[in-house]
Design a protein around this motif. Sequence first.
Motif, PDB file in Angstrom:
ATOM      1  N   LEU A 147      39.425  -4.223  65.279  1.00 17.26           N
ATOM      2  CA  LEU A 147      39.166  -4.943  64.032  1.00 17.26           C
ATOM      3  C   LEU A 147      38.488  -6.276  64.298  1.00 17.26           C
ATOM      4  O   LEU A 147      37.550  -6.674  63.588  1.00 17.26           O
ATOM      5  N   MET A 148      38.911  -6.979  65.337  1.00 19.33           N
ATOM      6  CA  MET A 148      38.301  -8.268  65.660  1.00 19.33           C
ATOM      7  C   MET A 148      36.907  -8.105  66.253  1.00 19.33           C
ATOM      8  O   MET A 148      36.043  -8.964  66.083  1.00 19.33           O
ATOM      9  N   GLU A 149      36.671  -6.996  66.941  1.00 26.10           N
ATOM     10  CA  GLU A 149      35.346  -6.757  67.526  1.00 26.10           C
ATOM     11  C   GLU A 149      34.379  -6.128  66.540  1.00 26.10           C
ATOM     12  O   GLU A 149      33.215  -5.907  66.877  1.00 26.10           O
ATOM     13  N   GLY A 150      34.854  -5.779  65.341  1.00 26.42           N
ATOM     14  CA  GLY A 150      33.988  -5.208  64.322  1.00 26.42           C
ATOM     15  C   GLY A 150      33.743  -3.735  64.457  1.00 26.42           C
ATOM     16  O   GLY A 150      32.848  -3.194  63.792  1.00 26.42           O
ATOM     17  N   GLU A 151      34.514  -3.035  65.283  1.00 24.12           N
ATOM     18  CA  GLU A 151      34.314  -1.595  65.454  1.00 24.12           C
ATOM     19  C   GLU A 151      34.878  -0.805  64.270  1.00 24.12           C
ATOM     20  O   GLU A 151      34.440   0.318  64.011  1.00 24.12           O
ATOM     21  N   VAL A 152      35.885  -1.355  63.578  1.00 21.23           N
ATOM     22  CA  VAL A 152      36.449  -0.709  62.388  1.00 21.23           C
ATOM     23  C   VAL A 152      36.495  -1.729  61.264  1.00 21.23           C
ATOM     24  O   VAL A 152      36.540  -2.943  61.505  1.00 21.23           O
ATOM     25  N   VAL A 191      41.821 -12.031  58.747  1.00 20.84           N
ATOM     26  CA  VAL A 191      41.362 -11.494  60.036  1.00 20.84           C
ATOM     27  C   VAL A 191      40.565 -12.546  60.788  1.00 20.84           C
ATOM     28  O   VAL A 191      40.691 -12.704  62.012  1.00 20.84           O
ATOM     29  N   GLU A 192      39.714 -13.300  60.076  1.00 20.07           N
ATOM     30  CA  GLU A 192      38.926 -14.355  60.736  1.00 20.07           C
ATOM     31  C   GLU A 192      39.825 -15.460  61.269  1.00 20.07           C
ATOM     32  O   GLU A 192      39.511 -16.099  62.279  1.00 20.07           O
ATOM     33  N   HIS A 193      40.956 -15.717  60.576  1.00 18.59           N
ATOM     34  CA  HIS A 193      41.876 -16.758  61.041  1.00 18.59           C
ATOM     35  C   HIS A 193      42.468 -16.414  62.408  1.00 18.59           C
ATOM     36  O   HIS A 193      42.671 -17.303  63.250  1.00 18.59           O
ATOM     37  N   TRP A 194      42.747 -15.111  62.643  1.00 22.01           N
ATOM     38  CA  TRP A 194      43.339 -14.681  63.907  1.00 22.01           C
ATOM     39  C   TRP A 194      42.282 -14.203  64.902  1.00 22.01           C
ATOM     40  O   TRP A 194      42.633 -13.598  65.917  1.00 22.01           O
ATOM     41  N   GLN A 197      42.593 -14.345  68.970  1.00 23.18           N
ATOM     42  CA  GLN A 197      43.977 -14.532  69.395  1.00 23.18           C
ATOM     43  C   GLN A 197      44.633 -13.181  69.604  1.00 23.18           C
ATOM     44  O   GLN A 197      44.606 -12.332  68.711  1.00 23.18           O
ATOM     45  N   PRO A 198      45.199 -12.938  70.771  1.00 24.07           N
ATOM     46  CA  PRO A 198      45.808 -11.619  71.035  1.00 24.07           C
ATOM     47  C   PRO A 198      47.048 -11.412  70.183  1.00 24.07           C
ATOM     48  O   PRO A 198      47.710 -12.362  69.739  1.00 24.07           O
TER      49      PRO A 198
END
Length: 625
Positions: A147-152, A191-194, A197-198
């Motif tokens: 989700l953070m990498e934009g794959e989904v 999502v952008e806030h996190w 961050q792992p």
Amino acid sequence: MVDPSDYAADGGGGQGKGPGLNGPLTPPVKSVWLDAFNDPVAGISAYTPCIHTCNLFGDGENRLVIADEDRKLKIWKGTTKASEHPLLDTPVAITSFISDNAHPRLPALAVAAGSHIYIYRNLRPYYKFVLPPENVNTEEQDIWQKLMEGEVVVGDALAQLTRLQDAGVVLQTRSLQLMNIGDPDAKMGFVEHWQGQPLVATTVITCMDVIKQSLDEPDAVSCLVVGTESGRVLILNAAGTAIVKNIWIGITPAMIAIQGELDVGYRITVAGRDGKLYHIRNGELQQTIIQLEAQPVGLVRLVKHVAVGCMNDVIHAYQPNGHKSWSIYLPTHILAMQRMEVTGQRMTKALVVSLANGEVRVYNDKLLVSIHSVPHTHTHTREVRVYNDKLLVSIHSVPNPITALWFGRYGREDNTLISLTKSGMLDIKMLPRTANLEAGSVGGGPPPEQEIPLAVPKKTRLYVEQTQREREQASDMHRTFQRDLAKLRLATARAYVKVLTDGQGAAAFSTSSNTSLSLSLSVTGLGPRFRLTLALRNEGGRQMLEVPVALRADPGLYTLGRTQFTIPLLVPGLQYSFEVPVTMVDPNAAPGAITVLLLAAGGLPSSAPLLQATIKMPFSEPEDI
């Protein structure tokens, strides 16, 4: 406020007798406490785990430390509040422990809040212990990474998280917060806030206590024991900087009770949020699990039992093996429980319980020994008034129940009870040195009539003469006893021989040295028709073939179904049963006897039988009855 004398001292609130209820009124239980200090405007809001007394500065005077819900650490000395210190989070529990053997042995103060344990020395911050993170589910971590990498996209990620939750996976707080957001733009902002961050699984502390390391002494080195939201019980080292035992239970611990020493042997009883008691022995989770009737509200370790208070107004005491020893039924809800370990001449471990009606009860095991209530003053009395239009028809006061209890040393007094009420009042009471928590128990012990001595007469002249005669004639009395015993044995032997010869009941004897048979006869029926049963057993070591059986009876009294028959085979060790119908000719006649003979196989009719038994027949009932 409810008057404590209104309740009978029944050990459970409801077993006492009142006037007209089959007995006199049970005497009320009095309070054993002395009032020391009372501050109705203290403004304290805390519960039992957040109250503690300890010798903070090594001057021999224990101070009262309260971790208030307003995130303040309040210190009381004597009757005055000495200081206040801010806390970074809402406290969960507070305790003190000795971390080393250095002199003077000053205790360190530990405050559990959130996922941290703040350790103070001389009321100054010394160290902060952080709970280690828990393992994160691999699939949940992969979903957040994609989700953070934009794959989904967010919608697909939410669908995958929902699938994991339906499969029974416990999701982290970040995932749950994302699933609860309804606005699509707000989800993207979350999502952008996190971003970057792992995903970390954090946990919080739910309860805390201390365990002695090797010696059971007040100033011995001890270690912290912590229960976490993730279902673990952690035991820290003496310094409180590292974990030495990590015990996984699987259920969030709500309360813990500890007994023993870490290096010698210890037991930890855990009350879980699932309404069960779990036992840990020397670092290993035991198989014994106790299912409670209701959710636990208090857990106290006594001498031989663990007392647990439940939401159904009952206190149960369990042994370490899981067996329940006793129960106390209370008249109202339980708000707080605390162990009362009295030091001094009388070493007693009792139980202090505060109830919703404002009472504070003390139990020695299951015996009620003291009842008192917090006194009313004009500053904290709460009244309820009932009006009919403008007419006042009723006024009654609302109890000010105690929500927190602590028993221990305060100041220079060893046995002190500290109470906090719902209105924020601080009440301190002391136990007199002459108080007896055993003799004053009422309701669960023996009745007072048991203490009245029996009127036993003194030694009379007849008793003295009798003892003198026994000493002088001891040999003659012993000789007479032996003679009477021999007569009793002779009479018993004669009666046994008479039964064998007269046939009174079952009889069996063998007339051949090579044959050993046993025969038992029994009669069933009311008459005039009977059934004679023969129970035959070959007691020898060889089988017998073709054994004739003959039955004899007075033909004027009885008609036998068969007077003779042959037994084909008698195997050693087996019992054979044979039935013969018997009809009484005249039911009104006196009964007679029937004789059964076992003859030798192939023998002459005049030869002696192998076995003979006679049974007397019972009286017959008339046939028309």
